[in-house]
Design a protein around this motif. Structure first.
Motif, PDB file in Angstrom:
ATOM      1  N   VAL A   9       0.817  -1.220   0.000  1.00 37.01           N
ATOM      2  CA  VAL A   9       0.000   0.000   0.000  1.00 37.01           C
ATOM      3  C   VAL A   9       0.846   1.264   0.000  1.00 37.01           C
ATOM      4  O   VAL A   9       0.405   2.300   0.437  1.00 37.01           O
ATOM      5  N   SER A  10       2.047   1.196  -0.529  1.00 41.67           N
ATOM      6  CA  SER A  10       2.914   2.368  -0.556  1.00 41.67           C
ATOM      7  C   SER A  10       2.294   3.466  -1.393  1.00 41.67           C
ATOM      8  O   SER A  10       1.766   3.222  -2.477  1.00 41.67           O
ATOM      9  N   GLY A  11       2.351   4.686  -0.889  1.00 41.77           N
ATOM     10  CA  GLY A  11       1.826   5.843  -1.609  1.00 41.77           C
ATOM     11  C   GLY A  11       2.695   6.255  -2.773  1.00 41.77           C
ATOM     12  O   GLY A  11       2.323   7.098  -3.559  1.00 41.77           O
ATOM     13  N   ARG A  12       3.883   5.685  -2.909  1.00 39.34           N
ATOM     14  CA  ARG A  12       4.798   6.062  -3.974  1.00 39.34           C
ATOM     15  C   ARG A  12       4.836   5.035  -5.097  1.00 39.34           C
ATOM     16  O   ARG A  12       5.733   5.063  -5.923  1.00 39.34           O
ATOM     17  N   ASP A  13       3.903   4.108  -5.120  1.00 36.32           N
ATOM     18  CA  ASP A  13       3.900   3.091  -6.167  1.00 36.32           C
ATOM     19  C   ASP A  13       3.782   3.761  -7.531  1.00 36.32           C
ATOM     20  O   ASP A  13       2.921   4.601  -7.761  1.00 36.32           O
ATOM     21  N   LYS A  14       4.644   3.385  -8.445  1.00 35.50           N
ATOM     22  CA  LYS A  14       4.632   3.947  -9.795  1.00 35.50           C
ATOM     23  C   LYS A  14       3.396   3.464 -10.542  1.00 35.50           C
ATOM     24  O   LYS A  14       3.016   2.318 -10.458  1.00 35.50           O
ATOM     25  N   GLY A  15       2.769   4.382 -11.246  1.00 36.28           N
ATOM     26  CA  GLY A  15       1.625   4.030 -12.072  1.00 36.28           C
ATOM     27  C   GLY A  15       0.334   3.860 -11.305  1.00 36.28           C
ATOM     28  O   GLY A  15      -0.671   3.483 -11.875  1.00 36.28           O
ATOM     29  N   THR A  74      -7.365   5.316  -2.288  1.00 38.52           N
ATOM     30  CA  THR A  74      -5.985   4.928  -2.052  1.00 38.52           C
ATOM     31  C   THR A  74      -5.469   5.526  -0.747  1.00 38.52           C
ATOM     32  O   THR A  74      -4.829   4.848   0.047  1.00 38.52           O
ATOM     33  N   VAL A  75      -5.749   6.798  -0.519  1.00 36.88           N
ATOM     34  CA  VAL A  75      -5.324   7.467   0.706  1.00 36.88           C
ATOM     35  C   VAL A  75      -5.995   6.817   1.910  1.00 36.88           C
ATOM     36  O   VAL A  75      -5.346   6.548   2.923  1.00 36.88           O
ATOM     37  N   ALA A  76      -7.270   6.531   1.817  1.00 37.31           N
ATOM     38  CA  ALA A  76      -7.983   5.889   2.921  1.00 37.31           C
ATOM     39  C   ALA A  76      -7.404   4.506   3.200  1.00 37.31           C
ATOM     40  O   ALA A  76      -7.246   4.118   4.361  1.00 37.31           O
ATOM     41  N   HIS A  77      -7.078   3.769   2.156  1.00 39.87           N
ATOM     42  CA  HIS A  77      -6.507   2.427   2.323  1.00 39.87           C
ATOM     43  C   HIS A  77      -5.137   2.520   2.992  1.00 39.87           C
ATOM     44  O   HIS A  77      -4.830   1.736   3.898  1.00 39.87           O
ATOM     45  N   ALA A  78      -4.319   3.464   2.548  1.00 43.43           N
ATOM     46  CA  ALA A  78      -2.996   3.651   3.151  1.00 43.43           C
ATOM     47  C   ALA A  78      -3.124   4.047   4.615  1.00 43.43           C
ATOM     48  O   ALA A  78      -2.373   3.558   5.470  1.00 43.43           O
ATOM     49  N   GLU A  79      -4.064   4.910   4.938  1.00 45.52           N
ATOM     50  CA  GLU A  79      -4.270   5.337   6.326  1.00 45.52           C
ATOM     51  C   GLU A  79      -4.713   4.170   7.194  1.00 45.52           C
ATOM     52  O   GLU A  79      -4.212   3.985   8.310  1.00 45.52           O
ATOM     53  N   GLU A  80      -5.621   3.371   6.690  1.00 41.07           N
ATOM     54  CA  GLU A  80      -6.092   2.203   7.441  1.00 41.07           C
ATOM     55  C   GLU A  80      -4.968   1.198   7.645  1.00 41.07           C
ATOM     56  O   GLU A  80      -4.817   0.619   8.720  1.00 41.07           O
ATOM     57  N   SER A  81      -4.156   1.006   6.614  1.00 45.50           N
ATOM     58  CA  SER A  81      -3.022   0.087   6.728  1.00 45.50           C
ATOM     59  C   SER A  81      -2.013   0.582   7.748  1.00 45.50           C
ATOM     60  O   SER A  81      -1.481  -0.200   8.542  1.00 45.50           O
ATOM     61  N   ALA A  82      -1.744   1.879   7.756  1.00 50.50           N
ATOM     62  CA  ALA A  82      -0.818   2.452   8.740  1.00 50.50           C
ATOM     63  C   ALA A  82      -1.371   2.260  10.150  1.00 50.50           C
ATOM     64  O   ALA A  82      -0.629   1.904  11.074  1.00 50.50           O
ATOM     65  N   THR A  83      -2.658   2.458  10.322  1.00 47.70           N
ATOM     66  CA  THR A  83      -3.291   2.252  11.625  1.00 47.70           C
ATOM     67  C   THR A  83      -3.152   0.807  12.062  1.00 47.70           C
ATOM     68  O   THR A  83      -2.846   0.519  13.229  1.00 47.70           O
ATOM     69  N   ASP A  84      -3.354  -0.117  11.132  1.00 48.40           N
ATOM     70  CA  ASP A  84      -3.206  -1.541  11.445  1.00 48.40           C
ATOM     71  C   ASP A  84      -1.780  -1.873  11.862  1.00 48.40           C
ATOM     72  O   ASP A  84      -1.555  -2.649  12.798  1.00 48.40           O
ATOM     73  N   VAL A  85      -0.786  -1.292  11.174  1.00 50.48           N
ATOM     74  CA  VAL A  85       0.612  -1.542  11.514  1.00 50.48           C
ATOM     75  C   VAL A  85       0.909  -1.022  12.919  1.00 50.48           C
ATOM     76  O   VAL A  85       1.567  -1.707  13.714  1.00 50.48           O
ATOM     77  N   ILE A  86       0.437   0.168  13.236  1.00 51.36           N
ATOM     78  CA  ILE A  86       0.643   0.733  14.578  1.00 51.36           C
ATOM     79  C   ILE A  86       0.033  -0.185  15.632  1.00 51.36           C
ATOM     80  O   ILE A  86       0.669  -0.501  16.646  1.00 51.36           O
TER      81      ILE A  86
END
Length: 76
Positions: free
Chosen positions: A18-24, A31-43
């Protein structure tokens, strides 16, 4: 935004795909919501790991928040 902390977070989220820097990959609200949720899960996972190893997750979270608030933003 660049900097060592952002790079480490991107690498960790990249492991989850879910990296925000994925090319293409177009960045949008989903995408932003998914990245935020994933970061919350990691924490949350890290806090569970701390507790499983006899550490104080609340203390660690408080210290992390204090570091976050005191350190200058990496965008500058």
């Amino acid at each position: 935004m660049d900097g060592p902390r952002v790079a480490r977070a991107e690498a960790l989220l990249g492991l989850l795909g879910v990296s925000g820097r994925d090319k293409g990959v177009e960045r949008g609200p989903l995408t932003v919501a998914h990245a935020e949720e994933s970061a919350t899960d990691v924490i949350a996972d890290l806090l569970h790991r701390l507790r499983a190893h006899g550490c104080d997750p609340d203390g660690a979270l408080g210290r992390a928040q204090a570091h976050f608030e005191v350190e200058p933003t990496e965008a500058a």
